[in-house]
Design an enzyme around this catalytic site. Structure first.
Site: not given
Ligand SMILES: *Cc1c(COP(=O)(O)O)cnc(C)c1O
Length: 388
Positions: A37, A138, A173, A229, A274, A321-323
């Site tokens: 992601k 969530r 999760h 995951r 700045y 700064c910005m850049d």
């Molecule tokens: C981001 C995410 C993960 C991975 O988590 P890490 O701590 O980066 O390994 C696993 N499952 C879900 C649903 C996530 O959103």
């Protein structure tokens, strides 16, 4: 070779491949989902996805359906799960995901109905993973909504006619995913196991139970279930405060460097940047780095010794700064001239800062730094797999 004019982002895909191999050994017999992601945590969606699949990942995971579809459009055929979308039966995003054979997470009756309606219309069997909200609040169905959801999913799975629903996974999760020792995890996993039993009692037989993300892959084998995951650890970032990736042989893949575009000598009493928040106490040499908050450099790094120039850590001086921002090269320029490359962060094995050290400096973590850094700069990929 022409001298670089601006910041350089390098992603060493060999580091990611090696991290996947290490983490696959840690995850034992569980299937391995590489979480890509957020543009693969800012590293580059397609390059990382090809690399991790070549290195042995079984699944890819994204939050957004659009990122999952982009993987299919690039020719990736591995199983993909996506878990964040608006449940609405006329959703073009769901349609596109099902047309591209992407598994979707379902955590409410609305999502179930939306996915089932589109699956019937397309005449395809949508593979879904039911999500339990085990305390993160969530996505996912809360424990008191779960029985209804599994009953509805079982009924949808038995509906006659073309198209329909197959429940491939049951997942959650953890709210304390990044704190493996927290007692909240044991309670959440116990709730998850009850939810699995309820699903079985409703007649479901899902192949994939999945709970663990990086920290628990390393710290809690009992949470691996059928699939893990993995994000942070695969990118060589610390998955928890007390888990140092280097202790597991995991290496960061992404590094950011930039040339000093100017080196100037300023006398004692000179205000820098700045509002002159920094004032020199003696003659100093300042180096000008052509990256700023438009590139994701956080303003909070002012005063921190995070940048490495000619093998030495130097402090950021004055406001970012910005850049651009300035670093304090000290009273002796040590022969440093414009064009000298400064390392912002990378593999700390070389003595420079890690993205995690930058994250710590601003009260965050390395993944936030990397995700925000330099979206406008191109990435140079080292060691890509030969593309199919
Ligand atoms: C981001 C995410 C993960 C991975 O988590 P890490 O701590 O980066 O390994 C696993 N499952 C879900 C649903 C996530 O959103």
């Amino acid at each position: 070779m022409a001298q670089p004019q601006s910041g350089q982002i390098t992603v060493d895909l060999a580091a990611i491949a090696s991290n996947v191999e290490i983490l696959r050994r840690c995850s034992q017999s569980a299937a391995f989902m590489a979480v890509v992601k957020g543009n693969a945590y800012g590293h580059g969606l397609l390059e990382v996805s090809r690399t991790v699949l070549d290195a042995g990942a079984d699944w890819l995971g994204t939050a957004q359906l659009a990122e999952a579809v982009a993987l299919r459009q690039a020719g990736i055929t591995a199983p993909i799960l996506a878990w964040l979308y608006l449940a609405s039966s006329n959703s073009g995003a769901i349609r596109s995901a099902l047309e591209h054979d992407i598994d979707v997470s379902v955590g409410s009756l609305e999502q179930l109905d939306g996915v089932a309606a589109i699956a019937r219309e397309l005449g395809v069997r949508a593979q879904i993973h039911l999500e339990l909200d085990s305390g993160l609040s969530r996505g996912g169905a809360r424990a008191d909504e779960w029985e209804q959801l599994v009953a509805a999913a079982a009924a949808a799975g038995q509906a006659a006619g073309p198209g329909g629903i197959g429940v491939r996974g049951l997942w959650t999760h953890l709210a304390w995913a990044d704190v493996p020792a927290h007692p909240g995890n044991a309670a959440a996993v116990a709730g998850y196991e009850r939810a699995v039993e309820q699903a079985r009692a409703a007649g479901l037989d899902p192949q994939l139970r999945h709970v663990a993300s990086s920290a628990n892959v390393l710290a809690r084998p009992e949470y691996h279930f059928d699939m893990v995951r993995v994000g942070l650890a695969m990118y060589g970032l610390a998955p928890a405060d007390h888990l140092d990736p280097a202790d597991f042989g995991l290496r960061p893949a992404l590094s950011v460097r930039a040339p000093l575009v100017m080196v100037k000598k300023v006398p004692a009493g000179t205000g820098v940047s700045y509002e002159h928040q920094a004032i020199t106490h003696e003659t100093r040499y300042l180096g000008l780095i052509p990256l700023g908050y438009a590139d994701g450099i956080p303003k909070g790094i002012s005063g921190r010794g995070l940048v490495t120039v000619a093998g030495q850590r130097v402090r950021v001086i004055g406001k970012v700064c910005m850049d651009q921002f300035m670093v304090d090269l000290g009273p002796d320029p040590r022969g440093i001239r414009p064009g000298e490359m400064a390392e912002l962060f990378g593999d700390p094995a070389g003595g420079g800062a890690s993205a995690d050290e930058w994250g710590e400096a601003i009260g965050s973590h390395g993944d936030e730094i990397i995700n925000r850094i330099a979206p406008r700069l191109p990435r140079t990929f080292l060691n890509p797999v030969a593309s199919a």
